[in-house]
Design a protein around this motif. Sequence first.
Motif, PDB file in Angstrom:
ATOM      1  N   LEU A   1       0.829  -1.215   0.000  1.00 55.62           N
ATOM      2  CA  LEU A   1       0.000   0.000   0.000  1.00 55.62           C
ATOM      3  C   LEU A   1       0.861   1.261   0.000  1.00 55.62           C
ATOM      4  O   LEU A   1       0.461   2.280  -0.574  1.00 55.62           O
ATOM      5  CB  LEU A   1      -0.943  -0.013   1.210  1.00 55.62           C
ATOM      6  CG  LEU A   1      -2.026  -1.098   1.163  1.00 55.62           C
ATOM      7  CD1 LEU A   1      -2.820  -1.121   2.459  1.00 55.62           C
ATOM      8  CD2 LEU A   1      -2.963  -0.885  -0.031  1.00 55.62           C
ATOM      9  N   ARG A   2       2.023   1.197   0.618  1.00 56.40           N
ATOM     10  CA  ARG A   2       2.928   2.354   0.557  1.00 56.40           C
ATOM     11  C   ARG A   2       3.385   2.588  -0.878  1.00 56.40           C
ATOM     12  O   ARG A   2       3.480   3.719  -1.343  1.00 56.40           O
ATOM     13  CB  ARG A   2       4.138   2.137   1.477  1.00 56.40           C
ATOM     14  CG  ARG A   2       3.867   2.462   2.941  1.00 56.40           C
ATOM     15  CD  ARG A   2       5.162   2.654   3.714  1.00 56.40           C
ATOM     16  NE  ARG A   2       5.973   1.445   3.744  1.00 56.40           N
ATOM     17  CZ  ARG A   2       5.818   0.467   4.629  1.00 56.40           C
ATOM     18  NH1 ARG A   2       4.903   0.567   5.572  1.00 56.40           N
ATOM     19  NH2 ARG A   2       6.604  -0.593   4.598  1.00 56.40           N
ATOM     20  N   ARG A   3       3.669   1.495  -1.564  1.00 58.01           N
ATOM     21  CA  ARG A   3       4.093   1.631  -2.970  1.00 58.01           C
ATOM     22  C   ARG A   3       2.962   2.197  -3.823  1.00 58.01           C
ATOM     23  O   ARG A   3       3.181   3.048  -4.696  1.00 58.01           O
ATOM     24  CB  ARG A   3       4.543   0.266  -3.494  1.00 58.01           C
ATOM     25  CG  ARG A   3       5.131   0.305  -4.884  1.00 58.01           C
ATOM     26  CD  ARG A   3       5.605  -1.078  -5.312  1.00 58.01           C
ATOM     27  NE  ARG A   3       5.758  -1.144  -6.748  1.00 58.01           N
ATOM     28  CZ  ARG A   3       6.876  -0.825  -7.400  1.00 58.01           C
ATOM     29  NH1 ARG A   3       7.927  -0.441  -6.738  1.00 58.01           N
ATOM     30  NH2 ARG A   3       6.936  -0.889  -8.711  1.00 58.01           N
ATOM     31  N   LEU A   4       1.757   1.743  -3.540  1.00 62.76           N
ATOM     32  CA  LEU A   4       0.595   2.274  -4.268  1.00 62.76           C
ATOM     33  C   LEU A   4       0.437   3.770  -3.990  1.00 62.76           C
ATOM     34  O   LEU A   4       0.159   4.565  -4.897  1.00 62.76           O
ATOM     35  CB  LEU A   4      -0.662   1.511  -3.838  1.00 62.76           C
ATOM     36  CG  LEU A   4      -1.962   1.892  -4.542  1.00 62.76           C
ATOM     37  CD1 LEU A   4      -1.918   1.501  -6.016  1.00 62.76           C
ATOM     38  CD2 LEU A   4      -3.150   1.191  -3.862  1.00 62.76           C
ATOM     39  N   ALA A   5       0.631   4.155  -2.719  1.00 65.17           N
ATOM     40  CA  ALA A   5       0.523   5.573  -2.365  1.00 65.17           C
ATOM     41  C   ALA A   5       1.584   6.397  -3.086  1.00 65.17           C
ATOM     42  O   ALA A   5       1.312   7.513  -3.552  1.00 65.17           O
ATOM     43  CB  ALA A   5       0.654   5.728  -0.851  1.00 65.17           C
ATOM     44  N   ASP A   6       2.784   5.841  -3.189  1.00 69.78           N
ATOM     45  CA  ASP A   6       3.851   6.542  -3.919  1.00 69.78           C
ATOM     46  C   ASP A   6       3.465   6.726  -5.383  1.00 69.78           C
ATOM     47  O   ASP A   6       3.721   7.772  -5.986  1.00 69.78           O
ATOM     48  CB  ASP A   6       5.166   5.742  -3.845  1.00 69.78           C
ATOM     49  CG  ASP A   6       5.837   5.887  -2.500  1.00 69.78           C
ATOM     50  OD1 ASP A   6       5.418   6.775  -1.731  1.00 69.78           O
ATOM     51  OD2 ASP A   6       6.769   5.119  -2.219  1.00 69.78           O
ATOM     52  N   ASP A   7       2.868   5.702  -5.959  1.00 66.62           N
ATOM     53  CA  ASP A   7       2.433   5.788  -7.363  1.00 66.62           C
ATOM     54  C   ASP A   7       1.428   6.918  -7.545  1.00 66.62           C
ATOM     55  O   ASP A   7       1.466   7.664  -8.524  1.00 66.62           O
ATOM     56  CB  ASP A   7       1.772   4.471  -7.802  1.00 66.62           C
ATOM     57  CG  ASP A   7       2.786   3.453  -8.276  1.00 66.62           C
ATOM     58  OD1 ASP A   7       3.983   3.768  -8.249  1.00 66.62           O
ATOM     59  OD2 ASP A   7       2.373   2.337  -8.655  1.00 66.62           O
ATOM     60  N   LEU A   8       0.513   7.029  -6.585  1.00 67.18           N
ATOM     61  CA  LEU A   8      -0.511   8.075  -6.697  1.00 67.18           C
ATOM     62  C   LEU A   8       0.091   9.460  -6.492  1.00 67.18           C
ATOM     63  O   LEU A   8      -0.335  10.433  -7.109  1.00 67.18           O
ATOM     64  CB  LEU A   8      -1.607   7.848  -5.658  1.00 67.18           C
ATOM     65  CG  LEU A   8      -2.564   6.694  -5.915  1.00 67.18           C
ATOM     66  CD1 LEU A   8      -3.659   6.688  -4.866  1.00 67.18           C
ATOM     67  CD2 LEU A   8      -3.185   6.775  -7.299  1.00 67.18           C
ATOM     68  N   ALA A   9       1.094   9.521  -5.607  1.00 66.61           N
ATOM     69  CA  ALA A   9       1.702  10.820  -5.318  1.00 66.61           C
ATOM     70  C   ALA A   9       2.578  11.302  -6.476  1.00 66.61           C
ATOM     71  O   ALA A   9       2.793  12.496  -6.635  1.00 66.61           O
ATOM     72  CB  ALA A   9       2.534  10.728  -4.040  1.00 66.61           C
ATOM     73  N   HIS A  10       3.085  10.370  -7.283  1.00 63.60           N
ATOM     74  CA  HIS A  10       3.952  10.721  -8.415  1.00 63.60           C
ATOM     75  C   HIS A  10       3.436  10.048  -9.674  1.00 63.60           C
ATOM     76  O   HIS A  10       4.101   9.171 -10.230  1.00 63.60           O
ATOM     77  CB  HIS A  10       5.396  10.297  -8.145  1.00 63.60           C
ATOM     78  CG  HIS A  10       5.956  10.845  -6.872  1.00 63.60           C
ATOM     79  ND1 HIS A  10       5.962  10.134  -5.698  1.00 63.60           N
ATOM     80  CD2 HIS A  10       6.488  12.051  -6.590  1.00 63.60           C
ATOM     81  CE1 HIS A  10       6.499  10.881  -4.747  1.00 63.60           C
ATOM     82  NE2 HIS A  10       6.825  12.050  -5.257  1.00 63.60           N
ATOM     83  N   PRO A  11       2.271  10.459 -10.141  1.00 61.62           N
ATOM     84  CA  PRO A  11       1.683   9.749 -11.288  1.00 61.62           C
ATOM     85  C   PRO A  11       2.357  10.075 -12.618  1.00 61.62           C
ATOM     86  O   PRO A  11       2.173   9.360 -13.584  1.00 61.62           O
ATOM     87  CB  PRO A  11       0.239  10.247 -11.293  1.00 61.62           C
ATOM     88  CG  PRO A  11       0.321  11.619 -10.689  1.00 61.62           C
ATOM     89  CD  PRO A  11       1.440  11.569  -9.679  1.00 61.62           C
ATOM     90  N   GLY A  12       3.155  11.151 -12.651  1.00 61.58           N
ATOM     91  CA  GLY A  12       3.687  11.574 -13.946  1.00 61.58           C
ATOM     92  C   GLY A  12       2.562  12.107 -14.799  1.00 61.58           C
ATOM     93  O   GLY A  12       1.403  12.118 -14.397  1.00 61.58           O
ATOM     94  N   GLU A  13       2.925  12.571 -15.978  1.00 60.39           N
ATOM     95  CA  GLU A  13       1.887  13.085 -16.874  1.00 60.39           C
ATOM     96  C   GLU A  13       1.372  11.944 -17.743  1.00 60.39           C
ATOM     97  O   GLU A  13       2.051  10.933 -17.911  1.00 60.39           O
ATOM     98  CB  GLU A  13       2.471  14.169 -17.769  1.00 60.39           C
ATOM     99  CG  GLU A  13       3.567  13.632 -18.673  1.00 60.39           C
ATOM    100  CD  GLU A  13       4.060  14.681 -19.639  1.00 60.39           C
ATOM    101  OE1 GLU A  13       3.296  15.041 -20.529  1.00 60.39           O
ATOM    102  OE2 GLU A  13       5.203  15.113 -19.488  1.00 60.39           O
ATOM    103  N   PRO A  14       0.189  12.085 -18.277  1.00 63.36           N
ATOM    104  CA  PRO A  14      -0.231  11.089 -19.251  1.00 63.36           C
ATOM    105  C   PRO A  14       0.765  11.080 -20.405  1.00 63.36           C
ATOM    106  O   PRO A  14       1.322  12.109 -20.762  1.00 63.36           O
ATOM    107  CB  PRO A  14      -1.597  11.592 -19.723  1.00 63.36           C
ATOM    108  CG  PRO A  14      -2.040  12.526 -18.666  1.00 63.36           C
ATOM    109  CD  PRO A  14      -0.800  13.134 -18.081  1.00 63.36           C
ATOM    110  N   ILE A  15       1.018   9.915 -20.917  1.00 64.02           N
ATOM    111  CA  ILE A  15       1.952   9.811 -22.038  1.00 64.02           C
ATOM    112  C   ILE A  15       1.206  10.272 -23.274  1.00 64.02           C
ATOM    113  O   ILE A  15       0.419   9.530 -23.849  1.00 64.02           O
ATOM    114  CB  ILE A  15       2.444   8.367 -22.196  1.00 64.02           C
ATOM    115  CG1 ILE A  15       3.044   7.868 -20.891  1.00 64.02           C
ATOM    116  CG2 ILE A  15       3.454   8.266 -23.321  1.00 64.02           C
ATOM    117  CD1 ILE A  15       4.237   8.648 -20.394  1.00 64.02           C
TER     118      ILE A  15
END
Lengths: 485, 68
Positions: B47-61
């Motif tokens: 869940l921490r990794r998932l939270a990191d993903d949400l916090a740094h989603p990047g821009e849509p490609i």
Amino acid sequence: MTVTGIGAARPHRLSDAALAALGAGRPGPGVLDELRRVRMSRHLLLLRQIAALAGTACLRELSAAETTHPARTRALLDRPLFGVWAAGCLTALRDGASPEAAGVGHLTELAARARIPRPRQAERLLTAAHDGLSISVRLEDSDPLRARLGLTPTPPLSEAGAARWQAAFTEAWRLLVDRVRPDAEVLSRVLDCVVPVETDPAARGISATSVHAYGAVAISEPADPAALAVGLLHEANHSILNAVLYLFDLLEAPDTPGYSPWRDDPRPASGILHGAYAYLTVTRFWRTRPEDPLARFEFARWRAAVAAAAEGLTGLTPAGERFVGALLDEVRPWLAEPVGRDVLRLAEGANRDHHLRWRLRNLRVDPADAAALARAWRRGERPPPVTARLHRAPRRALEASARLDLAHRLLRGLPLEGSAGDLAYVRGDHGAALRAYRENRGDRTDWAGLLLVSGVPVAPEVAAAAGAALGADRPDPLAIVNWLS
Amino acid sequence: MDGGTSTTSATPDWRSAMIDVSALSLAELAADAETDRADDSPLAHCLRRLADDLAHPGEPIAGFNSAL
């Protein structure tokens, strides 16, 4: 005691062969089935976190619907745009929004939809079948969530508009099955929905993929079936890589900015990897048309760009080494395949031209260094050492080049119209091109053209900075370049 | 490093930090959402990794020129 539920759940795993197949852009059905499970896993974990913050009561109706209508409920939860909603809802809750403001009510709407066996308004589909291979995806032109894929969606399509999409899809599928059947098989297992978006005035065709929406492609109405085929291949690979990155870190420093052969702005390392991976399948498509000069140009250009971009990635994790290594093993043999001399000249020139223009656009020489260059020139001294700094672009910059447009027109056999330098360059008359570009009085594109045809290995941003600092002196740009070399 | 373990057995594989919950029911998820998890549990890590993903989603490609 028997552990059940999440406590008993196992990690997602990929065999080494599966990770290598993904890196090569050739995943088999079993690997793609695993990536589908990854999507559902991600959606359910997002839901768990939403329930943890908003209260588990928000899941009650949907859970009841799952009991009475399991297949329909699971299908709705598996949709790519559900992932977009869940990511947005959880982010809003984390930022302090109330459950209502975060949109938790969407779960109740989903429960109601799950209980309806046949929706009143049938969903639009794009379907195609050719040579024993079929595909069916939703043409998503009404769900408000489609606006969250990064591009502006079109309004709901008219019947005529939907028919145009279907016609292009049918022909694109025929091309894909005939030319790159394994890639078509991958597409049929990855692509879930196509979202029509408005055309970008700065691009002829534009498409996007969201990290939260595995299997959804936002794409503008294609110019022709080949454009749709290539666009879908390209975006499906972005989706696949997004799923891999959900499972594994491939880069130690994914945010480090650098040069991407596909964009005019600096890109993070993760974006460069995405570009290489998406263009791997694009290159494979163009490789299948050796008789077509424009296709050969695309093949020659992108095989080199993919290889160079992948080779330039640093700080790869062990999984990244395996993935990128397989990507390189796939593309490197293509570098030795013969391409006609004139087409190769234009393709290699397009890549070098892009790099030159990228440097001129994104690398800045300090004004004090530029002044020092001017002083040294006027005194007849050797140029002082100068370093340029990367300037972060404020917004996305797609590739835009009049020279590239001319090369495309030449390869298509269309009439040419452009500057004297560019016309001479694309026709292969580098002497005339050099004479024209020497008339340059500050234009970045002409600086790139001058370096392109002169072949002098000079940092273009330094030459342009020196030229600008010497503006009133109006020196010969070629003399500056030779002085700097 | 988060995720990605290569074993040296005869059939090496890569084990993700992300847990496969794809077959779980919503009732099971809801029950778990009411449970406090130890910080070092595999789920907490996931869940921490998932939270990191949400916090740094990047821009849509975005930005592929599909038309030539």
